[in-house]
Scaffold this motif. Structure first.
Motif, PDB file in Angstrom:
ATOM      1  N   ALA A  27      -6.796   4.005  -5.560  1.00  0.00           N
ATOM      2  CA  ALA A  27      -7.296   3.611  -4.238  1.00  0.00           C
ATOM      3  C   ALA A  27      -8.794   3.867  -4.097  1.00  0.00           C
ATOM      4  N   GLY A  28      -9.452   4.190  -5.220  1.00  0.00           N
ATOM      5  CA  GLY A  28     -10.902   4.344  -5.199  1.00  0.00           C
ATOM      6  C   GLY A  28     -11.414   5.759  -5.037  1.00  0.00           C
ATOM      7  N   GLN A  29     -10.517   6.755  -4.988  1.00  0.00           N
ATOM      8  CA  GLN A  29     -10.957   8.135  -4.846  1.00  0.00           C
ATOM      9  C   GLN A  29     -11.464   8.656  -6.191  1.00  0.00           C
ATOM     10  N   ILE A  30     -12.604   9.319  -6.181  1.00  0.00           N
ATOM     11  CA  ILE A  30     -13.224   9.793  -7.421  1.00  0.00           C
ATOM     12  C   ILE A  30     -13.227  11.315  -7.515  1.00  0.00           C
ATOM     13  N   MET A  56       0.844  -1.200   0.000  1.00  0.00           N
ATOM     14  CA  MET A  56       0.000   0.000   0.000  1.00  0.00           C
ATOM     15  C   MET A  56       0.884   1.256   0.000  1.00  0.00           C
ATOM     16  N   THR A  57       0.629   2.192  -0.903  1.00  0.00           N
ATOM     17  CA  THR A  57       1.409   3.424  -0.958  1.00  0.00           C
ATOM     18  C   THR A  57       0.987   4.367   0.163  1.00  0.00           C
ATOM     19  N   SER A  58       1.783   5.416   0.358  1.00  0.00           N
ATOM     20  CA  SER A  58       1.453   6.370   1.420  1.00  0.00           C
ATOM     21  C   SER A  58       0.136   7.084   1.124  1.00  0.00           C
ATOM     22  N   ILE A  59      -0.130   7.421  -0.140  1.00  0.00           N
ATOM     23  CA  ILE A  59      -1.391   8.084  -0.483  1.00  0.00           C
ATOM     24  C   ILE A  59      -2.564   7.146  -0.227  1.00  0.00           C
ATOM     25  N   GLN A  60      -2.430   5.904  -0.612  1.00  0.00           N
ATOM     26  CA  GLN A  60      -3.499   4.937  -0.343  1.00  0.00           C
ATOM     27  C   GLN A  60      -3.730   4.783   1.150  1.00  0.00           C
ATOM     28  N   HIS A  61      -2.642   4.708   1.913  1.00  0.00           N
ATOM     29  CA  HIS A  61      -2.747   4.602   3.374  1.00  0.00           C
ATOM     30  C   HIS A  61      -3.424   5.836   3.956  1.00  0.00           C
ATOM     31  N   ASN A  62      -3.016   7.015   3.503  1.00  0.00           N
ATOM     32  CA  ASN A  62      -3.603   8.262   4.013  1.00  0.00           C
ATOM     33  C   ASN A  62      -5.087   8.356   3.676  1.00  0.00           C
ATOM     34  N   LEU A  63      -5.445   7.931   2.465  1.00  0.00           N
ATOM     35  CA  LEU A  63      -6.856   7.933   2.085  1.00  0.00           C
ATOM     36  C   LEU A  63      -7.665   7.019   2.993  1.00  0.00           C
ATOM     37  N   GLN A  64      -7.129   5.838   3.247  1.00  0.00           N
ATOM     38  CA  GLN A  64      -7.820   4.885   4.111  1.00  0.00           C
ATOM     39  C   GLN A  64      -8.017   5.468   5.514  1.00  0.00           C
ATOM     40  N   GLU A  65      -6.972   6.098   6.048  1.00  0.00           N
ATOM     41  CA  GLU A  65      -7.066   6.699   7.380  1.00  0.00           C
ATOM     42  C   GLU A  65      -8.075   7.847   7.395  1.00  0.00           C
ATOM     43  N   THR A  66      -8.078   8.654   6.340  1.00  0.00           N
ATOM     44  CA  THR A  66      -9.008   9.790   6.273  1.00  0.00           C
ATOM     45  C   THR A  66     -10.450   9.297   6.198  1.00  0.00           C
ATOM     46  N   ARG A  67     -10.695   8.275   5.389  1.00  0.00           N
ATOM     47  CA  ARG A  67     -12.046   7.719   5.299  1.00  0.00           C
ATOM     48  C   ARG A  67     -12.490   7.139   6.634  1.00  0.00           C
ATOM     49  N   LEU A 105     -13.568  15.074  -0.655  1.00  0.00           N
ATOM     50  CA  LEU A 105     -12.970  15.753  -1.800  1.00  0.00           C
ATOM     51  C   LEU A 105     -11.466  15.833  -1.555  1.00  0.00           C
ATOM     52  N   ALA A 106     -10.697  15.142  -2.367  1.00  0.00           N
ATOM     53  CA  ALA A 106      -9.239  15.127  -2.222  1.00  0.00           C
ATOM     54  C   ALA A 106      -8.663  16.340  -2.937  1.00  0.00           C
ATOM     55  N   VAL A 107      -8.072  17.249  -2.179  1.00  0.00           N
ATOM     56  CA  VAL A 107      -7.567  18.504  -2.743  1.00  0.00           C
ATOM     57  C   VAL A 107      -6.140  18.289  -3.214  1.00  0.00           C
ATOM     58  N   SER A 114      -7.548  12.046 -18.610  1.00  0.00           N
ATOM     59  CA  SER A 114      -8.851  11.939 -19.284  1.00  0.00           C
ATOM     60  C   SER A 114      -9.206  10.509 -19.672  1.00  0.00           C
ATOM     61  N   GLU A 115      -8.215   9.636 -19.800  1.00  0.00           N
ATOM     62  CA  GLU A 115      -8.489   8.260 -20.211  1.00  0.00           C
ATOM     63  C   GLU A 115      -8.955   7.382 -19.041  1.00  0.00           C
ATOM     64  N   ARG A 116      -8.836   7.905 -17.830  1.00  0.00           N
ATOM     65  CA  ARG A 116      -9.249   7.105 -16.668  1.00  0.00           C
ATOM     66  C   ARG A 116     -10.760   7.070 -16.556  1.00  0.00           C
ATOM     67  N   SER A 117     -11.267   6.023 -15.922  1.00  0.00           N
ATOM     68  CA  SER A 117     -12.709   5.958 -15.679  1.00  0.00           C
ATOM     69  C   SER A 117     -13.103   7.180 -14.866  1.00  0.00           C
ATOM     70  N   PRO A 118     -14.342   7.620 -15.000  1.00  0.00           N
ATOM     71  CA  PRO A 118     -14.684   9.005 -14.668  1.00  0.00           C
ATOM     72  C   PRO A 118     -14.235   9.479 -13.294  1.00  0.00           C
ATOM     73  N   LEU A 119     -13.413  10.510 -13.327  1.00  0.00           N
ATOM     74  CA  LEU A 119     -13.062  11.238 -12.119  1.00  0.00           C
ATOM     75  C   LEU A 119     -13.922  12.504 -12.106  1.00  0.00           C
ATOM     76  N   GLU A 120     -14.237  12.980 -10.908  1.00  0.00           N
ATOM     77  CA  GLU A 120     -15.104  14.157 -10.771  1.00  0.00           C
ATOM     78  C   GLU A 120     -14.244  15.323 -10.290  1.00  0.00           C
ATOM     79  N   TRP A 121     -14.195  16.373 -11.108  1.00  0.00           N
ATOM     80  CA  TRP A 121     -13.300  17.495 -10.830  1.00  0.00           C
ATOM     81  C   TRP A 121     -14.076  18.702 -10.307  1.00  0.00           C
ATOM     82  N   HIS A 122     -13.605  19.230  -9.180  1.00  0.00           N
ATOM     83  CA  HIS A 122     -14.227  20.373  -8.510  1.00  0.00           C
ATOM     84  C   HIS A 122     -13.253  21.539  -8.503  1.00  0.00           C
ATOM     85  N   PHE A 123     -13.698  22.706  -8.969  1.00  0.00           N
ATOM     86  CA  PHE A 123     -12.870  23.903  -8.846  1.00  0.00           C
ATOM     87  C   PHE A 123     -13.216  24.581  -7.530  1.00  0.00           C
ATOM     88  N   ILE A 124     -12.196  24.792  -6.671  1.00  0.00           N
ATOM     89  CA  ILE A 124     -12.482  25.289  -5.321  1.00  0.00           C
ATOM     90  C   ILE A 124     -11.698  26.561  -4.990  1.00  0.00           C
TER      91      ILE A 124
END
Length: 237
Positions: free
Chosen positions: A49-52, A1-12, A32-34, A70-80
């Protein structure tokens, strides 16, 4: 598991624990992953790691990542981030959400510039809830008029509210501000029953935000690590 995957899991897990403590379902809260200042490869790692849903503060940097992935299965982009009029077309053409609408001129441009083949752009009205001169957003008393105008625009979908409260270490004071935002959303919903989103809460005030009713928390450093701004100054806005 990478550090980003680990951090995502902990955040969830942290989001789920907070939600359960206050009697809410974790499914009610979008993470929302910034990813500002982080490379497209880091976003790809989070997506693996499943983040959309990803949030970007700088238009050009965000567009580059959207195109690179753009070739990845749909990611949802938010301008913040704060949005300048001369950058509105790029947001209208590439993003699914804009969290920082705070004047009708920007909203009108986004609606006019939204391509016909895309669904309406989801927008949130930014509230300057702490009345900070350095922050974007409108005062709460200005909300009814702006919401009415935004809701009438054909290529936008008014989804709710967003705020960036002033930094505050005291939990009860964080909660007071968060509840003020939740109350504002409830009031808005009486006139616009289709609104459903409160974008509120970052790493330091996430617990108060979720407890008050936030439906979307914006987490960056806790997922991707410390940011480096030097390499991205040319991309700002």
């Amino acid at each position: 598991m990478t550090s980003i995957q680990h951090n995502l899991q902990e955040t969830r897990q942290r989001i789920a624990a907070i939600a359960e403590r206050c009697g809410r379902s974790p499914q009610e809260i979008t993470l929302l992953a910034v990813s500002k200042t982080k490379p497209a490869s880091a976003v790809a790692e989070a997506a693996d790691a499943g983040q959309i849903a990803f949030g970007e503060n700088y238009v050009q940097e965000g567009v580059e990542k959207i195109q690179a992935l753009s070739e990845r299965s749909p990611l949802e982009w938010h301008f913040i981030g704060p949005l300048q009029s001369n950058k509105s077309r790029q947001v209208a053409e590439h993003f699914a959400w804009c969290h920082t609408v705070d004047r009708i001129r920007i909203a009108s441009r986004l609606s006019e510039q939204r391509p016909a083949h895309l669904p309406p752009l989801n927008v949130l009205i930014q509230i300057n809830i702490s009345d900070e001169h350095s922050k974007s957003g409108i005062m709460l008393e200005e909300l009814p008029a702006l919401a009415q105008a935004v809701a009438a625009l054909p290529n936008l979908r008014l989804r709710g509210l967003m705020a960036i409260p002033a930094p505050e270490n005291d939990y009860q004071r964080q909660l007071t501000v968060a509840k003020k935002m939740a109350d504002a959303l409830a009031t808005l919903k009486q006139k616009h029953p289709f609104v459903d989103t409160l974008s509120l809460g970052m790493s330091d005030d996430m617990e108060a935000a979720i407890t008050a009713g936030s439906t979307m928390v914006r987490i960056g450093t806790a997922i991707f690590g410390a940011r480096s701004y030097a390499a991205t100054t040319h991309n700002k806005n």
